[in-house]
Enzyme design. Sequence first.
Site, short mmCIF file in Angstrom:
data_model
loop_
_atom_site.label_atom_id
_atom_site.label_comp_id
_atom_site.label_asym_id
_atom_site.label_seq_id
_atom_site.Cartn_x
_atom_site.Cartn_y
_atom_site.Cartn_z
N GLY A 46 0.83 -1.20 0.00
CA GLY A 46 0.00 0.00 0.00
C GLY A 46 0.86 1.25 0.00
N GLN A 51 3.23 9.91 1.17
CA GLN A 51 4.51 9.18 1.07
C GLN A 51 5.28 9.56 -0.19
OE1 GLN A 51 2.67 5.15 1.97
NE2 GLN A 51 4.66 4.95 2.93
N CYS A 90 6.41 -0.50 6.57
CA CYS A 90 6.02 0.72 5.86
C CYS A 90 7.16 1.09 4.91
CB CYS A 90 5.78 1.84 6.87
SG CYS A 90 5.33 3.42 6.12
N LEU A 91 6.82 1.46 3.68
CA LEU A 91 7.85 1.84 2.71
C LEU A 91 8.60 3.10 3.17
CD1 LEU A 91 5.94 1.16 -0.64
CD2 LEU A 91 7.73 -0.25 0.43
N HIS A 132 -3.65 1.18 7.84
CA HIS A 132 -2.30 1.75 7.81
C HIS A 132 -2.23 2.96 6.86
CE1 HIS A 132 2.26 1.16 7.61
NE2 HIS A 132 2.02 1.99 6.60
N GLU A 133 -2.80 2.78 5.65
CA GLU A 133 -2.71 3.86 4.65
C GLU A 133 -3.58 5.05 5.03
OE1 GLU A 133 -0.29 3.57 2.79
OE2 GLU A 133 -0.02 1.42 3.06
N HIS A 136 -1.89 7.27 7.40
CA HIS A 136 -0.93 8.18 6.75
C HIS A 136 -1.60 9.51 6.39
CE1 HIS A 136 2.90 6.20 6.17
NE2 HIS A 136 2.34 5.10 5.67
ZN ZN Z 1 3.18 3.24 5.46
#
Ligand code: ZN
Length: 172
Positions: A46, A51, A90-91, A132-133, A136
């Site tokens: 995701g 991000q 997480c990226l 999670h997204e 953000h």
């Molecule tokens: Zn993340």
Amino acid sequence: MALRTIVEEGDSVLQKNCRPVTKFDRRLHMLLDDMTDTLIEASGAGLAAPQVGVLRRAIVVLRESDESFVELVNPEIILEEGEQEGAEGCLSVPGKWGLVKRPEHVIVRAQDRNGDPFEMEGTGLTARCLCHEIDHLNGHLYTEVMERFLSDEEAEAYFEQRAEEKERGKQE
Ligand code: ZN
């Protein structure tokens, strides 16, 4: 194909509340296309617009049931139930995994890239990813809600187990 740079923890862009998307135009479509390309390239599950440095309410998530990427604009969780605990990464926090509790099942209301409303249901990993997204978009990282970071050994064991479960699921 256009890849965007993924910002990492410590960048203030990840702590901001994102604004709703109001224009469903070419610029938004380019952003969503680029986000999907960037997500695929990074082998992630995701990605949220902040991000890639864009403070708008848009996310792309991998739906486990059909392994497709779903774009959600202005997403809102309208139902959450149950509980699961598992590894989450997480990226924007590369190379780390944390133990995080999330609802087992969520329903999210959102708009597609043309502004048309739809609902998406997620369980397990997909529910985890949606939560999670959406966090953000409100300026939150999983590291704020996790119980603790996992050691490399713990993370490895967890992913081995998950791969085995997936394999078993296919055979049954
Ligand atoms: Zn993340």
